[in-house]
Design an enzyme around this catalytic site. Sequence first.
Site, PDB file in Angstrom:
ATOM      1  N   HIS A   1       0.816  -1.221   0.000  1.00  0.00           N
ATOM      2  CA  HIS A   1       0.000   0.000   0.000  1.00  0.00           C
ATOM      3  C   HIS A   1       0.849   1.270   0.000  1.00  0.00           C
ATOM      4  CE1 HIS A   1       0.329  -0.245   4.539  1.00  0.00           C
ATOM      5  NE2 HIS A   1       0.460   1.044   4.383  1.00  0.00           N
TER       6      HIS A   1
ATOM      7  N   ASP B   1       0.296  -7.626   1.541  1.00  0.00           N
ATOM      8  CA  ASP B   1       0.732  -6.233   1.660  1.00  0.00           C
ATOM      9  C   ASP B   1       2.251  -6.110   1.666  1.00  0.00           C
ATOM     10  OD1 ASP B   1       0.293  -3.528   1.711  1.00  0.00           O
ATOM     11  OD2 ASP B   1       0.143  -3.402   3.890  1.00  0.00           O
TER      12      ASP B   1
ATOM     13  N   ASN C   1       5.598   5.229   9.252  1.00  0.00           N
ATOM     14  CA  ASN C   1       6.333   4.027   9.657  1.00  0.00           C
ATOM     15  C   ASN C   1       6.019   2.829   8.776  1.00  0.00           C
ATOM     16  OD1 ASN C   1       6.298   5.237  12.832  1.00  0.00           O
ATOM     17  ND2 ASN C   1       8.100   4.089  12.196  1.00  0.00           N
ATOM     18  N   SER C   2       4.959   2.895   8.013  1.00  0.00           N
ATOM     19  CA  SER C   2       4.524   1.757   7.217  1.00  0.00           C
ATOM     20  C   SER C   2       5.623   1.304   6.266  1.00  0.00           C
ATOM     21  CB  SER C   2       3.277   2.150   6.412  1.00  0.00           C
ATOM     22  OG  SER C   2       2.664   1.028   5.857  1.00  0.00           O
TER      23      SER C   2
END
Length: 387
Positions: free
Chosen positions: A129, A159, A233-234
């Site tokens: 994402h 993901d 942070n993703s």
Amino acid sequence: MLNRLWLLFAQAITILLAAWFILITLKPDWLAQTNITTIVDSVTLKENEDSSNLSPGSYHEAVKKSMPAVVNIFTSKNSNKPAGSKDKNKKTDRFNQFFFGDSPDSDPISSLGSGVLVSPEGVIITNHHVISDADEIEVALSDNRKFKAKVVGSDPETDIAVLKIDAKQLPSPITLGKIDSVHVGDVVMAIGNPFGVGETVTSGIVSAMGRDHVGINTFENFIQTDAAINPGNSGGALIDTRGNLIGINTAIYSNNGGSMGIGFAIPINLVKQVMESIVKSGSVTRGWIGVEPQNVSPELAESLGLTKDTRGVLLSGVLDQGPGDRGGLKPGDVLLSVNSEKVYDVRSLLNLIAQEKPGDEINLKVIRKSKDLDLKIRVGKRPSPQK
């Protein structure tokens, strides 16, 4: 004689008053300093003479080892929407999976996230994402160098995405840990680029292992942690106290968009499996049997004439001419096991079938009209998810 002394005295007083007036007008601070009373002549301070040792319990060495391998990722995409329009179909569930501040009213739309350098060839792991639908992807290294990145492949069902940059003198890639060494209660640290402020480290513990039924990805087996994970942070690193990568930060449970002490990371064993498949073939190949499963509740088990403690899944639908249909599965069958491994719910069935290779033959145990049946099914290839 007396008059002369009086005149001299008056002249002296006049001169002193004139001098005082001049000083108070032009240099008042001089007079103020004369009124300061010295309370302490000197201050003795005690300082630590041993500056070489780290503070007790410090994780500096672990962070020093792994932080250079964590990169910042900037993506952009052109928006064809009229100014001021908003995408009404954009998902806004409470898990705040999309961690960054997209600006739907701007053109182009920019996002930020994090990634982890895992090989000296410039291979970087991040979240799907983070880079989905991006027209341009830019990676900023810890030494502030920036490079355009190419997408090797991505897997929206877990993901995970794999990027590649062409650069010389890259930082040392991160060391991959082993999931067997991770336990509930272990101290862990999250490294990423929250809110775009720069590389940041937060710490916490492993709150739970094997979290599923979260509703974020199709295939879920998360490490749950209370290490603060915030927007940006993703795709960043979750490391242990030895500086080894044990997970990729992917989502948070939040009502306000910020950290609330419940964060999720994709475990390193799943990350490695998906990465190797993407690097090898550009995509992830999973098994599939073409059925529509449904969890068996105690009430449903009773209505089907099963015992209340029966665990399995009800096949409410079977795709015509799909692998399951060709192998003899029928709507209404209750699937109990795959290759002797028990099926507890839809999620476990999905994971058991997905790990099989297309073309392999598997053994299924089902209940059909209160009778046990053993079937052999040749696994097909799971279709790519629709975008």
